[in-house]
Design a protein around this motif. Structure first.
Motif, mmCIF file in Angstrom:
data_model
loop_
_atom_site.group_PDB
_atom_site.id
_atom_site.type_symbol
_atom_site.label_atom_id
_atom_site.label_comp_id
_atom_site.label_asym_id
_atom_site.label_seq_id
_atom_site.Cartn_x
_atom_site.Cartn_y
_atom_site.Cartn_z
ATOM 1 N N GLU A 14 1.082 7.041 4.356
ATOM 2 C CA GLU A 14 1.507 8.425 4.182
ATOM 3 C C GLU A 14 1.040 8.930 2.825
ATOM 4 O O GLU A 14 0.876 8.162 1.882
ATOM 5 N N ALA A 15 0.806 10.231 2.750
ATOM 6 C CA ALA A 15 0.415 10.873 1.500
ATOM 7 C C ALA A 15 1.642 11.557 0.918
ATOM 8 O O ALA A 15 2.425 12.171 1.644
ATOM 9 N N ARG A 16 1.792 11.433 -0.409
ATOM 10 C CA ARG A 16 2.919 12.080 -1.079
ATOM 11 C C ARG A 16 2.481 12.493 -2.480
ATOM 12 O O ARG A 16 1.574 11.912 -3.062
ATOM 13 N N VAL A 17 3.139 13.508 -2.997
ATOM 14 C CA VAL A 17 2.842 14.022 -4.328
ATOM 15 C C VAL A 17 3.928 13.524 -5.272
ATOM 16 O O VAL A 17 5.119 13.697 -5.001
ATOM 17 N N VAL A 18 3.511 12.885 -6.368
ATOM 18 C CA VAL A 18 4.450 12.341 -7.347
ATOM 19 C C VAL A 18 4.057 12.812 -8.751
ATOM 20 O O VAL A 18 2.979 13.360 -8.947
ATOM 21 N N ASP A 19 4.944 12.574 -9.695
ATOM 22 C CA ASP A 19 4.721 12.996 -11.088
ATOM 23 C C ASP A 19 4.352 14.476 -11.158
ATOM 24 O O ASP A 19 3.424 14.872 -11.879
ATOM 25 N N VAL A 20 5.099 15.309 -10.452
ATOM 26 C CA VAL A 20 4.754 16.727 -10.320
ATOM 27 C C VAL A 20 4.830 17.499 -11.630
ATOM 28 O O VAL A 20 4.226 18.565 -11.753
ATOM 29 N N ASP A 21 5.549 16.982 -12.619
ATOM 30 C CA ASP A 21 5.652 17.690 -13.895
ATOM 31 C C ASP A 21 4.553 17.321 -14.877
ATOM 32 O O ASP A 21 4.430 17.940 -15.928
ATOM 33 N N ASP A 22 3.737 16.331 -14.560
ATOM 34 C CA ASP A 22 2.634 15.927 -15.431
ATOM 35 C C ASP A 22 1.366 16.615 -14.958
ATOM 36 O O ASP A 22 0.589 16.065 -14.174
ATOM 37 N N LEU A 23 1.146 17.834 -15.437
ATOM 38 C CA LEU A 23 -0.011 18.608 -15.000
ATOM 39 C C LEU A 23 -1.216 18.426 -15.923
ATOM 40 O O LEU A 23 -2.206 19.131 -15.796
ATOM 41 N N GLY A 24 -1.140 17.453 -16.804
ATOM 42 C CA GLY A 24 -2.261 17.146 -17.682
ATOM 43 C C GLY A 24 -3.272 16.223 -17.029
ATOM 44 O O GLY A 24 -4.318 15.939 -17.596
ATOM 45 N N ARG A 25 -2.940 15.730 -15.848
ATOM 46 C CA ARG A 25 -3.848 14.847 -15.119
ATOM 47 C C ARG A 25 -3.587 15.038 -13.630
ATOM 48 O O ARG A 25 -2.484 15.403 -13.227
ATOM 49 N N LEU A 26 -4.614 14.802 -12.848
ATOM 50 C CA LEU A 26 -4.479 14.903 -11.398
ATOM 51 C C LEU A 26 -5.498 13.973 -10.774
ATOM 52 O O LEU A 26 -6.685 14.031 -11.100
ATOM 53 N N HIS A 27 -5.035 13.096 -9.909
ATOM 54 C CA HIS A 27 -5.943 12.209 -9.189
ATOM 55 C C HIS A 27 -5.291 11.752 -7.884
ATOM 56 O O HIS A 27 -4.111 11.973 -7.667
ATOM 57 N N LEU A 28 -6.101 11.119 -7.061
ATOM 58 C CA LEU A 28 -5.632 10.520 -5.815
ATOM 59 C C LEU A 28 -5.523 9.025 -6.053
ATOM 60 O O LEU A 28 -6.481 8.399 -6.502
ATOM 61 N N ALA A 29 -4.369 8.456 -5.801
ATOM 62 C CA ALA A 29 -4.148 7.020 -5.965
ATOM 63 C C ALA A 29 -3.947 6.391 -4.593
ATOM 64 O O ALA A 29 -3.078 6.821 -3.828
ATOM 65 N N LEU A 30 -4.750 5.384 -4.300
ATOM 66 C CA LEU A 30 -4.665 4.713 -3.015
ATOM 67 C C LEU A 30 -3.995 3.364 -3.168
ATOM 68 O O LEU A 30 -4.404 2.559 -3.999
ATOM 69 N N GLY A 31 -2.984 3.132 -2.352
ATOM 70 C CA GLY A 31 -2.334 1.831 -2.303
ATOM 71 C C GLY A 31 -3.171 0.885 -1.463
ATOM 72 O O GLY A 31 -4.388 1.047 -1.348
ATOM 73 N N VAL A 32 -2.515 -0.070 -0.861
ATOM 74 C CA VAL A 32 -3.223 -1.046 -0.038
ATOM 75 C C VAL A 32 -3.443 -0.432 1.341
ATOM 76 O O VAL A 32 -2.704 -0.681 2.286
ATOM 77 N N VAL A 33 -4.464 0.431 1.398
ATOM 78 C CA VAL A 33 -4.851 1.110 2.638
ATOM 79 C C VAL A 33 -6.373 1.129 2.706
ATOM 80 O O VAL A 33 -7.053 1.064 1.684
ATOM 81 N N THR A 34 -6.896 1.222 3.905
ATOM 82 C CA THR A 34 -8.337 1.356 4.063
ATOM 83 C C THR A 34 -8.732 2.803 3.779
ATOM 84 O O THR A 34 -7.883 3.711 3.792
ATOM 85 N N ASP A 35 -10.017 3.031 3.573
ATOM 86 C CA ASP A 35 -10.494 4.399 3.385
ATOM 87 C C ASP A 35 -10.184 5.251 4.607
ATOM 88 O O ASP A 35 -9.828 6.424 4.483
ATOM 89 N N GLU A 36 -10.307 4.657 5.792
ATOM 90 C CA GLU A 36 -10.015 5.398 7.019
ATOM 91 C C GLU A 36 -8.535 5.792 7.088
ATOM 92 O O GLU A 36 -8.202 6.908 7.475
ATOM 93 N N GLU A 37 -7.653 4.869 6.715
ATOM 94 C CA GLU A 37 -6.218 5.178 6.703
ATOM 95 C C GLU A 37 -5.901 6.257 5.679
ATOM 96 O O GLU A 37 -5.096 7.157 5.939
ATOM 97 N N ALA A 38 -6.540 6.162 4.517
ATOM 98 C CA ALA A 38 -6.322 7.167 3.470
ATOM 99 C C ALA A 38 -6.787 8.539 3.939
ATOM 100 O O ALA A 38 -6.074 9.533 3.769
ATOM 101 N N ALA A 39 -7.968 8.584 4.544
ATOM 102 C CA ALA A 39 -8.505 9.855 5.034
ATOM 103 C C ALA A 39 -7.581 10.461 6.083
ATOM 104 O O ALA A 39 -7.273 11.664 6.040
ATOM 105 N N GLU A 40 -7.111 9.636 6.997
ATOM 106 C CA GLU A 40 -6.209 10.128 8.050
ATOM 107 C C GLU A 40 -4.893 10.642 7.472
ATOM 108 O O GLU A 40 -4.397 11.692 7.857
ATOM 109 N N ALA A 41 -4.315 9.907 6.525
ATOM 110 C CA ALA A 41 -3.042 10.313 5.918
ATOM 111 C C ALA A 41 -3.192 11.626 5.156
ATOM 112 O O ALA A 41 -2.316 12.499 5.226
#
Length: 110
Positions: A14-41
Motif C-alpha cells: 500500500e502507498a501512504r504519505v508520512v512526515d507530512v509536516d517536513d516539506l523540506g524534502r520529498l521522495h518515494l520510499a519503497l519497502g520490501v516490495v517489487t517494482d511491479e508491486e510499487a507501481a501498482e500500489a
C-alpha cells in the motif's frame, strides 16, 4: 514528506504519505516490495506512478489531498506552496503543474 510503499494489510503493498509536516524534502520510499508491486500500489492509491527504479512521478493534487488534513500547523499551506515553487525552479514539476518528479529510495525495514 515521504510517500511510502510498504507491505500493508494482508501482505498487499500500500502507498501512504508520512512526515507530512517536513516539506523540506520529498521522495518515494519503497519497502520490501517489487517494482511491479510499487507501481501498482501507487496507481491504485492515485498518488502517482513509478517511472523506473530511481524515479517516480507523484500527482500534486492527490499528494496534497492526502497530506493536508494531517498537517500540524497553520503555515503548512504556505510551506507547500514554497515546496512546489522550489520544485518548479529545479525542473521537477511538469509544465502543467500536475505531477512532481521525485527520487526513489529504499525504506526496507519501514
Amino acid at each position: 514528506m515521504i510517500v511510502e510503499v510498504v507491505t500493508g494489510a494482508d501482505e498487499r503493498p500500500e502507498a501512504r504519505v508520512v512526515d507530512v509536516d517536513d516539506l523540506g524534502r520529498l521522495h518515494l520510499a519503497l519497502g520490501v516490495v517489487t517494482d511491479e508491486e510499487a507501481a501498482e500500489a501507487l496507481e491504485r492509491s492515485g498518488l502517482g506512478r513509478l517511472q523506473d527504479e530511481d524515479t517516480a512521478f507523484l500527482d500534486v493534487a492527490a499528494l496534497r489531498a492526502a497530506a493536508e488534513p494531517r498537517a500540524g500547523g497553520p503555515g503548512w499551506s504556505a510551506e507547500w506552496d514554497r515546496m512546489i515553487t522550489a520544485a518548479r525552479g529545479k525542473g521537477w514539476l511538469s509544465e502543467d503543474g500536475a505531477s512532481l518528479q521525485v527520487h526513489v529510495e529504499s525504506a526496507a525495514g519501514a
